[in-house]
Design a protein around this motif. Structure first.
Motif, PDB file in Angstrom:
ATOM      1  N   ILE A 305      16.650  22.033 -43.770  1.00 28.76           N
ATOM      2  CA  ILE A 305      16.828  23.296 -43.061  1.00 28.76           C
ATOM      3  C   ILE A 305      17.836  24.143 -43.837  1.00 28.76           C
ATOM      4  O   ILE A 305      18.940  23.686 -44.122  1.00 28.76           O
ATOM      5  CB  ILE A 305      17.343  23.064 -41.633  1.00 28.76           C
ATOM      6  CG1 ILE A 305      16.349  22.212 -40.844  1.00 28.76           C
ATOM      7  CG2 ILE A 305      17.570  24.401 -40.927  1.00 28.76           C
ATOM      8  CD1 ILE A 305      16.849  21.823 -39.464  1.00 28.76           C
ATOM      9  N   HIS A 306      17.416  25.358 -44.164  1.00 30.40           N
ATOM     10  CA  HIS A 306      18.307  26.270 -44.876  1.00 30.40           C
ATOM     11  C   HIS A 306      18.520  27.517 -44.038  1.00 30.40           C
ATOM     12  O   HIS A 306      17.579  28.241 -43.729  1.00 30.40           O
ATOM     13  CB  HIS A 306      17.721  26.646 -46.238  1.00 30.40           C
ATOM     14  CG  HIS A 306      18.566  27.625 -46.996  1.00 30.40           C
ATOM     15  ND1 HIS A 306      19.841  27.323 -47.434  1.00 30.40           N
ATOM     16  CD2 HIS A 306      18.334  28.914 -47.367  1.00 30.40           C
ATOM     17  CE1 HIS A 306      20.354  28.376 -48.054  1.00 30.40           C
ATOM     18  NE2 HIS A 306      19.464  29.347 -48.023  1.00 30.40           N
ATOM     19  N   GLU A 307      19.771  27.734 -43.640  1.00 32.06           N
ATOM     20  CA  GLU A 307      20.158  28.955 -42.941  1.00 32.06           C
ATOM     21  C   GLU A 307      21.317  29.560 -43.723  1.00 32.06           C
ATOM     22  O   GLU A 307      22.474  29.183 -43.535  1.00 32.06           O
ATOM     23  CB  GLU A 307      20.569  28.661 -41.495  1.00 32.06           C
ATOM     24  CG  GLU A 307      19.440  28.139 -40.618  1.00 32.06           C
ATOM     25  CD  GLU A 307      19.852  27.953 -39.170  1.00 32.06           C
ATOM     26  OE1 GLU A 307      20.954  28.419 -38.804  1.00 32.06           O
ATOM     27  OE2 GLU A 307      19.087  27.333 -38.412  1.00 32.06           O
ATOM     28  N   ALA A 308      20.989  30.471 -44.609  1.00 31.48           N
ATOM     29  CA  ALA A 308      21.965  30.970 -45.586  1.00 31.48           C
ATOM     30  C   ALA A 308      23.243  31.493 -44.952  1.00 31.48           C
ATOM     31  O   ALA A 308      24.340  31.293 -45.480  1.00 31.48           O
ATOM     32  CB  ALA A 308      21.320  32.068 -46.428  1.00 31.48           C
ATOM     33  N   SER A 309      23.127  32.143 -43.821  1.00 30.92           N
ATOM     34  CA  SER A 309      24.300  32.788 -43.223  1.00 30.92           C
ATOM     35  C   SER A 309      24.851  32.013 -42.031  1.00 30.92           C
ATOM     36  O   SER A 309      25.590  32.574 -41.213  1.00 30.92           O
ATOM     37  CB  SER A 309      23.937  34.210 -42.777  1.00 30.92           C
ATOM     38  OG  SER A 309      22.869  34.187 -41.851  1.00 30.92           O
ATOM     39  N   TYR A 310      24.510  30.729 -41.923  1.00 23.61           N
ATOM     40  CA  TYR A 310      24.994  29.947 -40.782  1.00 23.61           C
ATOM     41  C   TYR A 310      26.516  29.986 -40.711  1.00 23.61           C
ATOM     42  O   TYR A 310      27.210  29.857 -41.713  1.00 23.61           O
ATOM     43  CB  TYR A 310      24.542  28.493 -40.895  1.00 23.61           C
ATOM     44  CG  TYR A 310      25.119  27.599 -39.813  1.00 23.61           C
ATOM     45  CD1 TYR A 310      24.537  27.538 -38.555  1.00 23.61           C
ATOM     46  CD2 TYR A 310      26.268  26.836 -40.049  1.00 23.61           C
ATOM     47  CE1 TYR A 310      25.071  26.741 -37.552  1.00 23.61           C
ATOM     48  CE2 TYR A 310      26.811  26.029 -39.054  1.00 23.61           C
ATOM     49  CZ  TYR A 310      26.211  25.985 -37.816  1.00 23.61           C
ATOM     50  OH  TYR A 310      26.748  25.191 -36.827  1.00 23.61           O
ATOM     51  N   LEU A 311      27.022  30.157 -39.505  1.00 23.60           N
ATOM     52  CA  LEU A 311      28.456  30.143 -39.250  1.00 23.60           C
ATOM     53  C   LEU A 311      28.673  29.300 -38.009  1.00 23.60           C
ATOM     54  O   LEU A 311      27.914  29.401 -37.041  1.00 23.60           O
ATOM     55  CB  LEU A 311      28.972  31.564 -39.027  1.00 23.60           C
ATOM     56  CG  LEU A 311      30.481  31.803 -39.096  1.00 23.60           C
ATOM     57  CD1 LEU A 311      31.008  31.483 -40.491  1.00 23.60           C
ATOM     58  CD2 LEU A 311      30.799  33.258 -38.727  1.00 23.60           C
TER      59      LEU A 311
END
Length: 323
Positions: A305-311
Motif C-alpha cells: 500500500i502506497h499513500e504518498a502523503s500519509y500523515l
C-alpha cells in the motif's frame, strides 16, 4: 480475550484491531488521536490513564504498538521519546503484572539495529541482519528508546514472569521515504520486499501469532520482514551488482519490471533475516518479492500500500502535545 491495543489509531492499529476482533478478541483501543478502532483517548505516558483503563475495562492482555517514530524526531523533543517509548512501556508492563497477565506483545523496530556505520553503507558487502547481531548501536533517539523498552520487556519476563514477545518490524509505512527518493512510491516498496519490508497486513498477522504463542515461548525477540530469497553468501554480490543476484533467483524479474516501468535495485546494503520468527514463532509473511512479480504477470496491483502523503492521525489533527 480483552486486549488493550495501544496506537490503535495509527497505521498498524487500523489493520490490527479488525483482525483481533475477527479472531474473537475484544479490543480496547488507546491512542492520543481519535480513530475508528480507538475507544480511549490518552497517552501511555500518563500512568493515571493506564490504571483507569485497566480497572474499568478489565484488560487481560496488551499489544503495545503505540510509540513516537523516526519521522517524529523533527516534531518532538528528545524527552518526549523517553516519556512515550520508555516510561509508557514501563507503565504498561507494571499494569500488566499487577493485573496478573500472562502475555505482552511489544512492537519494536529493526531501525534500532542500524548503526551510523550500517546506515552509511560504506562496506563492500550487504550487512546480514538477524537477532544475533551485536553490539546494537542505535543511531537516533527513536532507536535508543525502543531498545530501552525492549530491555524492560526482558527484565519483566526475568523478574516478574510476564511472557513478552518483542517484534522488530521491518518497514511497513505507507508514505514516501523521508530519505530515499529514487525509485519512488510503489517501486521502492516493492524492491524493499527483497530485504527490509513487510506488508502492514503481514505485520498485523504477526502480532496475532505472537499473542497466541507468548505463554508457550515466554520471551522472544523476532525480526519481522518478508522472507528474503538471498543467503549470506550473496552479501558481496548484492552490494556490487544486485540486479545480477536478483536475476539469478528470479530470471524474469528484469523483463517484468520493465513492463511496469520500474527499476530493480542496483545495490543492496542490508538484508533482514526473518527465519527465527518462522522457526520459533511459527509465522511467515504471506507477501514477498515473488508475489510482487506475480502481480505484474497478472496485471494486478502490487501487494504493498502506497499513500504518498500519509500523515499519522495525531499530526493530522494538529496535535500539540506528544503521545
Amino acid at each position: 480475550m480483552r486486549v488493550l491495543l495501544t496506537g490503535s489509531s495509527g497505521w498498524l492499529g487500523r489493520f490490527l484491531a479488525p483482525r483481533l476482533r475477527l479472531a474473537g478478541h475484544e479490543v480496547v483501543g488507546l491512542d492520543v488521536a481519535p480513530g475508528i478502532g480507538t475507544d480511549v483517548i490518552g497517552s501511555v505516558a500518563d500512568r493515571a490513564v493506564i490504571d483507569r483503563v485497566f480497572a474499568e475495562r478489565e484488560i487481560e492482555a496488551v499489544i503495545h504498538s503505540g510509540a513516537l517514530h523516526k519521522p517524529d524526531i523533527v516534531r518532538y523533543p528528545t524527552q518526549a521519546f523517553v516519556d512515550v517509548n520508555v516510561s509508557g512501556t514501563l507503565n504498561l508492563l507494571e499494569a500488566a503484572v499487577a493485573a496478573g497477565h500472562d502475555r505482552f506483545v511489544f512492537t519494536s523496530t529493526t531501525s534500532l539495529m542500524i548503526s551510523d556505520a550500517i546506515r552509511r553503507a560504506e562496506g563492500d558487502r550487504a550487512v546480514w541482519i538477524d537477532e544475533a547481531m551485536a553490539p546494537l548501536e542505535p543511531r537516533n533517539i527513536y532507536g535508543v528508546t525502543k531498545l530501552a523498552a525492549e530491555h524492560l520487556c526482558r527484565l519483566f519476563h526475568q523478574e516478574r514472569g510476564l511472557a513478552c514477545m518483542v517484534l522488530r518490524t521491518g518497514r511497513f509505512f505507507p508514505e514516501d521515504d523521508d530519505t530515499n527518493t529514487e525509485p519512488a512510491g510503489e517501486n521502492l516498496k516493492a524492491n524493499e520486499l527483497l530485504n527490509r519490508r513487510l506488508t502492514v497486513e503481514d505485520a498485523a498477522a504477526a502480532h496475532l501469532a505472537a499473542l497466541d504463542r507468548a505463554p508457550e515461548i515466554g520471551f522472544g525477540t523476532f525480526i519481522l520482514s518478508a522472507p528474503t530469497p538471498f543467503v549470506p553468501a550473496d552479501a558481496q554480490a548484492l552490494k556490487a551488482d544486485a540486479v545480477a543476484v536478483i536475476s539469478r533467483y528470479f530470471p524474469d524479474a528484469p523483463a517484468l519490471y520493465a513492463k511496469r516501468g520500474w527499476v530493480l535495485p542496483t545495490s543492496i546494503d542490508r538484508v533482514y533475516d526473518s527465519r527465527l520468527a518462522e522457526h520459533q514463532l511459527g509465522f511467515r509473511c504471506a507477501q514477498d518479492f515473488g508475489t510482487v512479480l506475480q502481480s505484474i504477470r497478472d496485471g494486478a496491483a502490487p501487494p504493498v500500500i502506497h499513500e504518498a502523503s500519509y500523515l499519522s492521525p495525531k499530526e493530522r489533527r494538529g496535535q500539540t502535545e506528544y503521545c
